[in-house]
Design a protein around this motif. Structure first.
Motif, PDB file in Angstrom:
ATOM      1  N   LEU A   1       0.596  -1.162   0.175  1.00 60.89           N
ATOM      2  CA  LEU A   1      -0.065   0.131  -0.047  1.00 60.89           C
ATOM      3  C   LEU A   1       0.948   1.147  -0.076  1.00 60.89           C
ATOM      4  O   LEU A   1       0.725   2.175  -0.808  1.00 60.89           O
ATOM      5  CB  LEU A   1      -0.892  -0.084   1.244  1.00 60.89           C
ATOM      6  N   LEU A   2       1.809   1.414   1.024  1.00 57.83           N
ATOM      7  CA  LEU A   2       2.641   2.556   1.000  1.00 57.83           C
ATOM      8  C   LEU A   2       3.685   2.617  -0.173  1.00 57.83           C
ATOM      9  O   LEU A   2       4.120   3.777  -0.483  1.00 57.83           O
ATOM     10  CB  LEU A   2       3.544   2.406   2.375  1.00 57.83           C
ATOM     11  N   SER A   3       3.936   1.566  -0.634  1.00 59.13           N
ATOM     12  CA  SER A   3       4.980   1.390  -2.014  1.00 59.13           C
ATOM     13  C   SER A   3       4.425   2.227  -2.988  1.00 59.13           C
ATOM     14  O   SER A   3       4.812   3.040  -4.020  1.00 59.13           O
ATOM     15  CB  SER A   3       5.449   0.334  -2.245  1.00 59.13           C
ATOM     16  N   VAL A   4       2.893   1.870  -3.019  1.00 56.60           N
ATOM     17  CA  VAL A   4       2.154   2.803  -4.364  1.00 56.60           C
ATOM     18  C   VAL A   4       1.670   4.122  -3.806  1.00 56.60           C
ATOM     19  O   VAL A   4       1.447   4.874  -4.713  1.00 56.60           O
ATOM     20  CB  VAL A   4       0.956   2.068  -4.795  1.00 56.60           C
ATOM     21  N   ASP A   5       1.552   4.169  -2.702  1.00 54.43           N
ATOM     22  CA  ASP A   5       0.782   5.766  -2.175  1.00 54.43           C
ATOM     23  C   ASP A   5       1.144   6.007  -0.811  1.00 54.43           C
ATOM     24  O   ASP A   5       0.581   5.694   0.298  1.00 54.43           O
ATOM     25  CB  ASP A   5      -0.875   5.357  -1.960  1.00 54.43           C
ATOM     26  N   PRO A   6       2.564   6.610  -0.714  1.00 54.32           N
ATOM     27  CA  PRO A   6       3.479   6.564   0.476  1.00 54.32           C
ATOM     28  C   PRO A   6       2.613   7.430   1.449  1.00 54.32           C
ATOM     29  O   PRO A   6       2.680   7.329   2.586  1.00 54.32           O
ATOM     30  CB  PRO A   6       4.600   7.315   0.201  1.00 54.32           C
TER      31      PRO A   6
END
Ligand code: ADP
Ligand code: MG
Length: 694
Positions: free
Chosen positions: A663-668
């Motif tokens: 999740l955080l890799s696409v939308d930090p």
């Protein structure tokens, strides 16, 4: 009353007066929405109802029966009223008794059928139920289904709370929004929030309950993981000192051995932090003997080459000395100045050290907690290293780095912790794992034996010591029930006195020609250090010890570790103990002695004889004993979790952590519209712990 919504104050609900309101507030419940998040601690399966004859006694059950008479009131004594009635069905009669519930008289009409939920007691041919929950069979609300059991407080009944919650659920469930994106729900086969909320409180079936729980556990772990990742990132986003580029080969030439691939990788990870301009907060985890000191040395070396000083803190004086010797041997030849500060450095010697430190004439200061003394001031502290972290509190780590203006921090731990847990326990640190031992190590041969082999073990001790080796013998200190130990079982070491006596007996009758000594936790630090130094220099053959030797001093000549009552230890702890031997060139042995016949304990101990991999042992330990052993080392101060359980839900934890990372890799920053729900929940979870890691 208007139908409640998530914001409805609880005193607007019917039946909630000042007293009940206070009780609800004590549970942290203030508004309608709070009720939805107040999950049951247990459930009562009231789906099935029995006849009087068939109802199993001794456990709560539903019995369907007709009131055969008007309930009648008797006063047993002042303040105690009994309401009694007979209830019947085709199969028998039961007496129902209520204590101090006068209202029952008006609530039960003869000739009507009721469901009574309670514990049926049988005395010969008569049976009786006391204080059951009851309701008309024709309009069941609290029976015929699975009912929640909430944690309560004085002045609040489970029924009443369940009633409030159900009323709220009925009113708001349609407008409950789904914070998790569709893709995530699909991918992990998660129930929707509406379904989960209804079924965690009032499950349609046990299967639905399981689905609901799974979804809520995943959700909770997801928010926790996302929050911790964001914290970690925020930390590492802080500006840090910029060290010079790291020259691996130049450093490697200083070492008497080639670095393992794992050491190289971890050094590179750390060097990347140190040169990036971001502040380093890194945990290096590696099994005992994996060579973490060389990794720390690389960082200290780089710090010195970049013009900064380093502080290297160890939990005991002995370890500090060991590190001092190692670092001096490695780094002094290239001109680095290494010094040692412990409590025994006093007077003018200490003064001189302080001024050299302040003048920048010391590059690396190795020491114990003495490093935190008020007089210790660096000219330019660039790196703080803490070895064997689980002995240090977060506060001490912070105190150490406060000696400089935001130095980089490197923490080393030899307690292998499953990655999933480490991510949580060390939520503020990046983690590197040294997952390889230097080549040429012979694994420690591990044996599990029963009490009957004691004589043979004693012969083995004699043989090894004749060859010049040394032996550890570890005894757990445990509270025992009197009579817990069977006669003939050697150590009944339930208290310090018996360990002392046992040691004396070993010396006098078993090993009269060997030098036997004792080490235990109640000794003064000075005395402990003396015994350890004597063992290190070979003046002791057999060192009897409680578990104080767990944290690691290198005695390469020690080749045998005997562990008494091995079943009393956790696997990870046994593995740590075993790591005390096998540090030299000699074939080493670990002998686990146990008198247990318990198959599960034996299986567990046997697992240890088959593997030397600390991480797989830790995973096994986590499965068998839960995370308490790991968490015990550290005040974690994490947000409170409502449903999820680190021990029981490890698989969900892993999944949620992966999901969080993706999740955080696409939308930090979780700014995409489908992620705002998650962001809101993460903030809510961490709202009460804004500074959990400071
Ligand atoms: P840890 O602190 O991880 O338990 P140490 O740093 O004390 O381990 O190293 C254990 C022993 O292994 C030391 O004697 C050290 O000199 C040696 N050692 C470390 N790295 C290597 C290597 N790459 N090759 C050979 N020996 C090594
Ligand atoms: Mg070490």
């Amino acid at each position: 009353m208007e139908p409640p919504n998530l914001d409805t104050a609880l005193n607007a609900y019917p039946g909630v007066g000042p007293a009940r309101l206070r009780a609800l507030n004590r549970l942290g419940l203030f508004r309608g929405g709070d009720l939805l998040d107040y999950y049951p601690r247990d459930y009562e399966d009231r789906t099935r109802s029995y006849t009087i004859r068939d109802a199993p006694p001794g456990e709560p059950v539903c019995v369907r029966a007709m009131a055969a008479e008007l309930p009648w009131l008797t006063r047993v004594n002042q303040g105690l009223e009994l309401v009694k009635l007979k209830a019947v069905d085709d199969t028998g009669t039961m007496t129902v008794t209520f204590f101090n519930q006068r209202y029952v008289r008006a609530a039960i009409s003869p000739g009507e059928s009721y469901i009574f939920f309670g514990i049926l007691e049988r005395f010969g041919s008569s049976c009786q139920m006391t204080n059951p929950v009851f309701e008309l069979e024709s309009s069941p609300r609290f029976t015929g289904r699975i009912m929640p059991v909430y944690s309560l407080t004085a002045g609040l009944s489970n029924h009443f709370l369940a009633g409030l919650t159900e009323r709220t659920l009925n009113a708001v469930l349609d407008v409950v929004t789904e914070p998790l994106p569709e893709a995530l729900l699909d991918r992990f086969h998660l129930a929707r929030r509406q379904f989960a909320l209804r079924n965690i409180h009032f499950p349609d079936s046990l299967d639905s309950l399981e689905l609901a729980r799974r979804r809520l556990v995943f959700e909770e772990f997801l928010y926790l993981s996302v929050g911790l990742s964001m914290l970690r990132r925020r930390r590492s986003g802080e500006g840090g000192l910029v060290f010079s580029p790291f020259a691996m080969e130049e450093f490697a030439r200083l070492l008497p051995f080639p670095l393992t691939a794992a050491q190289r990788r971890v050094i590179e990870e750390a060097a990347c932090d140190l040169t990036s301009g971001r502040i380093m907060n890194r945990l290096v985890q590696g099994d005992v003997g994996s060579g973490k000191t060389a990794i720390a040395a690389a960082c200290c070396w780089l710090s010195a080459k970049s013009g900064y000083q380093s502080a290297f803190m160890a939990p005991t004086e002995l370890l500090a000395k060991q590190h001092f010797r190692t670092l001096t041997a490695l780094l002094a030849p290239s001109g680095l100045r290494v010094a040692l500060l412990t409590a025994s450095v006093k007077g003018s010697e200490r003064k001189a050290l302080y001024s050299a430190l302040l003048a920048g004439e010391i590059d690396i200061l190795v020491g114990t907690h003495a490093l935190l003394s008020p007089g210790v001031a660096f000219r330019s502290l660039g790196l703080a290293v803490a070895d064997e972290q689980h002995r240090f509190g977060v506060a001490q780590r912070a105190a150490l780095s406060a000696k400089g203006s935001r130095p980089h921090v490197l923490v080393m731990s030899a307690t292998p912790i499953p990655r999933t847990l480490a991510l949580i326990m060390y939520g503020d640190l990046d983690i590197s794992i040294v997952d390889e031992l230097p080549p040429g190590r012979t694994p420690v041969a591990t044996f599990l034996i029963g009490e009957d082999k004691r004589t043979r073990i004693n012969r083995f001790v004699e043989k090894l010591t004749r060859e010049g080796r040394q032996v550890y013998m570890v005894c757990p200190l445990i509270e025992e029930q009197p009579g817990d130990t069977s006669p003939g079982e050697a150590p009944s070491l339930s208290n310090l006195k018996s360990v002392i006596a046992y040691t004396a007996q070993l010396q006098a009758t078993v090993f009269p020609t060997l030098r036997v000594a004792l080490l235990h936790g109640k000794m003064k630090p000075r005395e402990k250090e003396e015994v350890m130094s004597a063992f290190l220099s070979g003046e002791i053959d057999v060192l009897v010890s409680t578990t104080v030797i767990e944290v690691g001093v290198d005695v390469p000549n020690a080749a045998l570790m005997i562990i008494e009552n091995a079943e009393r230890f956790g696997l990870s702890q046994l593995h740590q103990l075993r790591g005390r031997v096998g540090r030299g060139t000699h074939q080493s042995y670990c002998v686990l002695i146990t008198g247990t016949k318990h198959p599960e304990s034996l299986r567990r101990l046997n697992a240890l004889t088959k593997t030397g991999d600390g991480f797989s042992i830790a995973e096994e330990d986590l499965k068998l004993r839960g995370p308490g052993d790991f968490f015990g080392h550290r005040q974690h101060g994490l947000p409170h979790l409502k449903v999820a359980d680190f021990a029981a839900d490890t698989r969900a934890l892993k999944e949620a952590q992966n999901a969080a990372e993706e999740l955080l890799s696409v939308d930090p920053d979780l700014t995409a519209s489908e992620h705002t729900g998650i962001l809101k929940q993460v903030k809510r979870l961490f709202e009460e712990n804004p500074d959990i890691f400071n």
